[in-house]
Design a protein around this motif. Structure first.
Motif, mmCIF file in Angstrom:
data_model
loop_
_atom_site.group_PDB
_atom_site.id
_atom_site.type_symbol
_atom_site.label_atom_id
_atom_site.label_comp_id
_atom_site.label_asym_id
_atom_site.label_seq_id
_atom_site.Cartn_x
_atom_site.Cartn_y
_atom_site.Cartn_z
ATOM 1 N N GLN A 1 6.080 39.171 6.651
ATOM 2 C CA GLN A 1 6.193 37.756 6.973
ATOM 3 C C GLN A 1 7.332 37.169 6.142
ATOM 4 O O GLN A 1 7.642 37.644 5.063
ATOM 5 C CB GLN A 1 4.891 37.008 6.686
ATOM 6 C CG GLN A 1 4.425 37.105 5.226
ATOM 7 C CD GLN A 1 3.112 36.371 5.004
ATOM 8 O OE1 GLN A 1 2.611 35.736 5.909
ATOM 9 N NE2 GLN A 1 2.574 36.465 3.808
ATOM 10 N N GLU B 1 17.092 24.715 0.262
ATOM 11 C CA GLU B 1 15.757 24.665 0.881
ATOM 12 C C GLU B 1 14.909 25.884 0.541
ATOM 13 O O GLU B 1 13.705 25.884 0.773
ATOM 14 C CB GLU B 1 15.853 24.493 2.391
ATOM 15 C CG GLU B 1 16.758 25.467 3.094
ATOM 16 C CD GLU B 1 18.143 24.876 3.336
ATOM 17 O OE1 GLU B 1 18.715 25.134 4.395
ATOM 18 O OE2 GLU B 1 18.652 24.158 2.444
ATOM 19 N N ARG C 1 8.944 25.083 -0.522
ATOM 20 C CA ARG C 1 8.056 25.904 0.297
ATOM 21 C C ARG C 1 7.717 25.238 1.622
ATOM 22 O O ARG C 1 7.308 25.896 2.571
ATOM 23 C CB ARG C 1 6.770 26.205 -0.470
ATOM 24 C CG ARG C 1 6.972 27.050 -1.710
ATOM 25 C CD ARG C 1 5.628 27.352 -2.359
ATOM 26 N NE ARG C 1 4.730 28.050 -1.468
ATOM 27 C CZ ARG C 1 4.726 29.371 -1.288
ATOM 28 N NH1 ARG C 1 5.598 30.127 -1.921
ATOM 29 N NH2 ARG C 1 3.856 29.927 -0.473
ATOM 30 N N THR C 2 7.884 23.937 1.726
ATOM 31 C CA THR C 2 7.486 23.230 2.944
ATOM 32 C C THR C 2 8.608 23.125 3.960
ATOM 33 O O THR C 2 8.412 22.636 5.067
ATOM 34 C CB THR C 2 6.998 21.816 2.595
ATOM 35 O OG1 THR C 2 8.067 21.104 1.957
ATOM 36 C CG2 THR C 2 5.791 21.884 1.677
ATOM 37 N N VAL C 3 9.801 23.546 3.606
ATOM 38 C CA VAL C 3 10.942 23.429 4.514
ATOM 39 C C VAL C 3 11.124 24.748 5.268
ATOM 40 O O VAL C 3 11.095 25.828 4.679
ATOM 41 C CB VAL C 3 12.225 23.077 3.736
ATOM 42 C CG1 VAL C 3 13.438 23.065 4.673
ATOM 43 C CG2 VAL C 3 12.069 21.727 3.057
ATOM 44 N N LYS C 4 11.334 24.656 6.557
ATOM 45 C CA LYS C 4 11.525 25.837 7.384
ATOM 46 C C LYS C 4 12.904 26.451 7.137
ATOM 47 O O LYS C 4 13.893 25.747 7.051
ATOM 48 C CB LYS C 4 11.375 25.472 8.863
ATOM 49 C CG LYS C 4 11.485 26.662 9.798
ATOM 50 C CD LYS C 4 11.334 26.222 11.246
ATOM 51 C CE LYS C 4 11.475 27.406 12.183
ATOM 52 N NZ LYS C 4 11.365 26.987 13.605
ATOM 53 N N ILE C 5 12.905 27.771 7.007
ATOM 54 C CA ILE C 5 14.172 28.477 6.833
ATOM 55 C C ILE C 5 14.816 28.654 8.212
ATOM 56 O O ILE C 5 14.221 29.238 9.119
ATOM 57 C CB ILE C 5 13.954 29.847 6.171
ATOM 58 C CG1 ILE C 5 13.231 29.670 4.829
ATOM 59 C CG2 ILE C 5 15.278 30.561 5.975
ATOM 60 C CD1 ILE C 5 13.972 28.818 3.831
ATOM 61 N N THR C 6 16.033 28.141 8.388
ATOM 62 C CA THR C 6 16.714 28.188 9.684
ATOM 63 C C THR C 6 18.106 28.792 9.522
ATOM 64 O O THR C 6 18.503 29.206 8.422
ATOM 65 C CB THR C 6 16.851 26.772 10.275
ATOM 66 O OG1 THR C 6 17.768 26.016 9.460
ATOM 67 C CG2 THR C 6 15.510 26.070 10.323
ATOM 68 N N TYR D 1 19.934 35.660 6.159
ATOM 69 C CA TYR D 1 19.115 35.475 4.962
ATOM 70 C C TYR D 1 19.782 35.928 3.659
ATOM 71 O O TYR D 1 19.375 35.493 2.589
ATOM 72 C CB TYR D 1 17.779 36.224 5.061
ATOM 73 C CG TYR D 1 16.777 35.630 6.007
ATOM 74 C CD1 TYR D 1 16.143 34.424 5.732
ATOM 75 C CD2 TYR D 1 16.473 36.266 7.193
ATOM 76 C CE1 TYR D 1 15.221 33.889 6.610
ATOM 77 C CE2 TYR D 1 15.552 35.734 8.090
ATOM 78 C CZ TYR D 1 14.925 34.538 7.781
ATOM 79 O OH TYR D 1 14.034 34.007 8.645
ATOM 80 N N ASP E 1 8.136 35.076 3.889
ATOM 81 C CA ASP E 1 7.607 34.239 2.826
ATOM 82 C C ASP E 1 8.722 33.801 1.887
ATOM 83 O O ASP E 1 9.583 34.592 1.523
ATOM 84 C CB ASP E 1 6.546 35.036 2.046
ATOM 85 C CG ASP E 1 5.893 34.184 0.980
ATOM 86 O OD1 ASP E 1 6.364 34.252 -0.174
ATOM 87 O OD2 ASP E 1 4.937 33.451 1.298
ATOM 88 N N HIS E 2 8.693 32.527 1.479
ATOM 89 C CA HIS E 2 9.738 32.000 0.594
ATOM 90 C C HIS E 2 9.858 32.815 -0.687
ATOM 91 O O HIS E 2 10.953 33.166 -1.125
ATOM 92 C CB HIS E 2 9.438 30.541 0.228
ATOM 93 C CG HIS E 2 9.817 29.560 1.279
ATOM 94 N ND1 HIS E 2 9.144 29.453 2.479
ATOM 95 C CD2 HIS E 2 10.822 28.634 1.324
ATOM 96 C CE1 HIS E 2 9.690 28.500 3.205
ATOM 97 N NE2 HIS E 2 10.714 27.986 2.545
ATOM 98 N N CYS F 1 20.588 27.883 6.689
ATOM 99 C CA CYS F 1 20.661 28.594 5.401
ATOM 100 C C CYS F 1 21.887 29.507 5.374
ATOM 101 O O CYS F 1 22.591 29.600 4.368
ATOM 102 C CB CYS F 1 19.401 29.408 5.162
ATOM 103 S SG CYS F 1 17.899 28.429 5.061
#
Length: 964
Positions: A831, A851, A855-860, A803, A833-834, A863
């Protein structure tokens, strides 16, 4: 009379010396030359000033007619010092060769005064300064000159054009700059010219066609631009042409089709464009043709099939389309062919298996069609050459040929990421020389053949992401050299063979996401080289192994196995109690087995024994706790005062019930800190600040230095139970390229993380804050990139996303190894959170994947791959991700991408390196960084793939040597 006798003697001595020029000049000159040298190996011990002649001295040859020194050859003598003027006395010297020594200083221009000098070889020394103009103004009979592999600077002297006798010039591997002299081609007798690996720029002058005797020209690894000279084809007897790794562009001049005697041609790493002309088929003597890393397009010329002497063909990293021409079956001497990273499609040509090809990388195309070739069996005797076959990342279908075993010399086989069907042929075991077998990411089914154990040389076995069923064959233990066993994401069943524990070289084991059952063999603790072990998402049961690597195993590596127990999964194993003995003294007197009325008083039932055992266990526990409390109080009474923290808080290094004290946990070693004049979080001990906290240095009582991170996210932190659970998970992650988490401290208002201390400082400091003379070398930079990739790949295998990847969070230890730190800290937040993440890592400007803004894209994990790509470019270029200029803001990714499109990507390499870097590594690394930093997450590779690519980039030649 006495006076006349003395005069006579002096006259006689003078007469002798005048008749013995060797004594006057050659001996004296060589002794003077020797006097200015250091001779650590005593090579010149035979040089004696009392000798009448030097002709018997080591490295000296004389002309038998004149008895004068004609050759001085001291190559590889480990001599150092300056090349003294004493050599100027050797007036009959024709050959001066001092290569492979440690001579320093400048080149003496007076060497031109040696009028008979024909050959000067001063290569592979440490000479500096410029090449003197005077050396070639009166070059006399000079025919060959080599100053290669020194530290020469400046420009190529214009006077070189007036030296008409020159036949060989080699100034390669220096730091010569400027443009090529306009009269470069005036020495009409020139046969060989090597100016490679310098800093030369500008265009290649026209007029080269006048060098009718030119046999070899090498201008590679410079900064030359423009087009190739149109008249190069007039050099009819050229045998070697190398213009690789420059900035040349345009199409190839048609005159090149006249180079019918050329055997070696490399135009690699330029910006040549257009289609490769069919006239290449007229160059019938070609043995090596390298057109890689350009922008050639169109189809591979059919006429390539005319090159029957061709041994090495490299067309990789272009934009070729279509399929392989069938005519290439006529290239009967072809040994290595690389067509990777193009847009080729169609079937794999059968002639690949019929020729003497040893290496065939074809990954990263769009190849499709069937791999089944019935002709394999009938041509077994012809398949004695192929050693490396890489067809990965294509679209091949069909089955792996059942006759694969006839490729008996194969050492590297990679057909991963295709659409292959069917089962793994049993004859795979006949590949006795195979080192690497990668069949991953296909649609293979059936079981793993037991014959796999016959491939005894296997080091790397990768079968993941298929539909394989059945058991893991026990015969795999016969592959005693195995280092990687990756069988994840299949449908394998049955137990894990205990024999795997005998594979003592194993480093990476991944059996996750299968249907495996049974218990883990306890002998697995014998695998002392393990780096990663993953058996998650199976049906394993029983107690986890204890000891060695398994004491630091991540819970995620065994998750998804509900019946596993042990401390790692926080699940105690059921106790096994022996069946109690029933004592009945009346049994011997009662043959019928009847009891006396009082038998219940002397018979110990199972329930009674369990109750007694439980009571005893509780009593022992009470005693143990009491003893521990006494010991703790004693320790506290003898310990130093609580350590002073910023903000006025105190805490003790020992647990206590006092709510004013916190909880300190060390995963290993001493749990006490050394206190004294400097408080634990003293401002003077501060190492740095980041989005998650401030880092200080302190010392444990056992003498180890540690880094303490005081978290500044207390308001967002998880509850204590969750915090401790996450920190313990992070503490179990161990890898050579990751900063180890050693422990933690907790109070509701203060949380500390305790890390291993890395003395070398951050990567940011080495790249941007270090002194100019302390610049990281290319090899150090490459090792840092590779180490970061390995560390991140390990994190991702542990299902941990960093991250917050940036150069300040990468530390470099004293041996130059990178260690990625601050990983997984976002897991401490309640959590993911973006907005919270963005605010916490806003200091990572330029590293954040796009991304994060959605806000709608999952952080994977992708990144992290993006941040890694930016880091790669930062390491290679030495520039920050975002540079603020006076009137502009420069984004590093955009700058490098634009340079790549303009064919100037080599200019992006950190200027402090000069020309001391291999472009064949630097350019692919830059391209890999751009791919990782793609705006589209799906376009970014996985970190494990990045590691593989870097290892291929790092040592392609070494890799080939391993295959031979």
């Amino acid at each position: 009379m006495l006076h006349e006798a003395v005069l006579l003697l002096l006259f006689a001595a003078a007469l002798v010396r005048s008749l013995d020029p060797v004594f006057n000049d050659d001996v004296l000159g060589l002794i003077v030359f020797k006097a200015g040298l250091k001779d650590p190996k005593g090579k010149l011990v035979t040089w004696n000033e009392d000798d009448d002649s030097p002709c018997d001295w080591v490295g000296v040859k004389c002309d038998p007619r004149t008895n004068r020194v004609s050759e001085l050859a001291l190559d590889g003598f480990s001599l150092s010092g300056h090349i003294d003027r004493g050599l100027l006395r050797l007036q009959f010297l024709r050959n001066l060769s001092l290569s492979k020594n440690n001579f320093t200083g400048t080149i003496n221009p007076d060497l031109a005064r040696l009028g008979r000098l024909q050959v000067v070889d001063l290569s592979e020394n440490e000479l500096s300064g410029s090449i003197p103009e005077g050396l070639f103004q009166q070059c006399g009979s000079l025919r060959a000159v080599s100053f290669a592999r020194n530290n020469l600077t400046g420009t190529i002297p214009e006077s070189l054009s007036s030296c008409s006798t020159l036949g060989l010039v080699n100034f390669s591997s220096n730091q010569l700059s400027g443009k090529l002299p306009t009269g470069m081609w005036f020495p009409r007798r020139l046969q060989s010219l090597d100016l490679s690996d310098n800093l030369l720029e500008g265009g290649v002058p026209e007029g080269i066609g006048k060098l009718y005797d030119l046999r070899a020209i090498n201008l590679s690894k410079n900064r030359l631009s423009g087009k190739l000279p149109w008249d190069i084809g007039r050099c009819f007897i050229l045998k070697l042409v190398d213009f690789s790794e420059n900035f040349l562009s345009g199409s190839l001049p048609e005159s090149m089709q006249r180079l019918g005697k050329c055997a070696f041609m490399s135009l690699r790493g330029n910006s040549f464009s257009g289609e490769v002309p069919e006239w290449f088929g007229e160059l019938r003597r070609l043995e090596t043709l390298d057109l890689s890393a350009n922008t050639f397009s169109g189809r591979v010329p059919i006429s390539i099939g005319n090159l029957q002497l061709l041994k090495n063909l490299n067309l990789s990293m272009n934009q070729f389309t279509g399929s392989f021409p069938e005519s290439m079956k006529n290239c009967i001497n072809l040994m290595a062919m690389d067509v990777s990273y193009n847009q080729l499609a169609g079937n794999l040509p059968s002639w690949i298996f019929k020729l003497s090809v040893q290496s065939f990388p074809s990954f990263g195309n769009r190849g499709s069609g069937n791999l089944q070739y019935s002709s394999l069996a009938s041509r077994a005797a012809t398949y004695q050459g192929l050693r490396a076959l890489d067809l990965s990342s294509n679209a091949f279908s069909g089955e792996i040929p059942a006759q694969i075993g006839v490729l008996s010399t194969l050492r590297f086989l990679n057909v991963s990421r295709n659409h292959l069907l069917g089962s793994i042929p049993a004859r795979i075991g006949e590949l006795k020389s195979l080192y690497v077998l990668d069949l991953s990411d296909n649609w293979l089914s059936g079981s793993i053949p037991s014959e796999i154990g016959e491939a005894v040389s296997l080091k790397d076995l990768r079968l993941q992401k298929n539909f394989l069923t059945g058991k893991i064959p026990t015969q795999v233990e016969n592959c005693s050299s195995l280092t990687s066993l990756i069988l994840s994401q299949n449908n394998l069943t049955g137990p894990i063979p205990a024999g795997i524990a005998n594979l003592t070289d194993l480093q990476y084991v991944d059996l996750s996401s299968n249907e495996l059952s049974g218990s883990l063999p306890k002998e697995l603790t014998n695998l002392t080289h393990l780096v990663s072990f993953n058996v998650s998402h199976n049906h394993l049961q029983g107690e986890l192994p204890v000891g060695g690597f398994f004491n630091t195993l991540s819970p995620s590596s065994v998750s998804g196995n509900p019946s596993l127990c042990g401390s790692i999964v926080n699940r105690s194993c059921p106790a096994v109690h022996p069946k109690p003995i029933v004592l009945n003294p009346n049994s011997s007197n009662s043959p019928t087995g009847s009891s006396s009325p009082n038998h219940h008083k002397i018979i110990l039932s199972i329930s009674a024994l369990i109750a007694i055992g439980a009571a005893a266990f509780i009593a022992l526990g009470v005693i143990a706790v009491t003893v521990m409390n006494i010991h703790v109080r004693s320790s506290m009474s003898h310990s130093a005062a609580p350590l002073t923290l910023t903000g006025g808080e105190d805490f003790s290094c020992s647990p206590t019930n006092d709510p004013n004290y916190g909880k300190l946990v060390m995963f290993s070693g001493d749990a006490d800190f050394v206190t004294g004049a400097h408080a634990l979080l003293n401002k003077d001990c501060e190492l740095g600040r980041g989005g998650f906290g401030v880092v200080y240095r302190t010392v444990l009582r056992d003498g180890r230095s540690v880094a303490i991170k005081k978290l500044t996210i207390s308001g967002l932190i998880k509850a204590q139970e969750d915090f401790e659970s996450e920190v313990k998970k992070l503490g179990k992650i161990r890898h050579h390229n990751l900063v180890a988490l050693e422990g933690y401290y907790w109070t509701p208002s203060l949380q500390l993380l305790i890390y291993e201390y890395i003395s070398g400082g951050s990567l940011y400091k080495h790249l941007h804050d270090g002194p100019d003379g302390d610049c990281l070398s290319w090899r150090q930079r490459f090792n840092i990139v590779l180490g970061m990739a390995k560390g991140l790949a390990h994190l991702h295998r542990m299902k941990i996303i960093h991250y917050n990847l940036k150069s300040t969070n990468v530390l470099v230890d004293s041996s130059g190894e990178p260690k990625v730190g601050d990983f997984g800290l976002a897991r401490l937040l309640p959590q993911l959170d973006h907005c919270v993440l963005s605010s916490k890592i806003q200091s990572a400007l330029g590293y954040m994947a796009p991304e994060f803004a959605c806000r709608t894209v999952k952080i994977t994990e992708k990144c992290d791959v993006y941040g890694f790509g930016v880091l790669v470019l930062e390491v290679v270029t030495g520039k920050r991700p975002v540079e603020y200029m006076e009137d502009d803001v420069v984004v590093l990714c955009d700058m490098v991408r634009e340079a790549l499109e303009e064919g100037k990507v080599e200019d992006c390499v950190d200027g402090r390196l000069g020309h001391n870097f291999p472009a064949e590594e630097a350019i692919p690394v830059i391209k890999l960084g751009l791919i990782c930093a793609s705006q589209v997450p799906s376009n970014r590779p996985d970190m494990s793939e990045v590691v593989n690519i870097l290892e291929l980039i790092q040592c392609p030649s070494e890799g080939q040597e391993e295959l031979e």
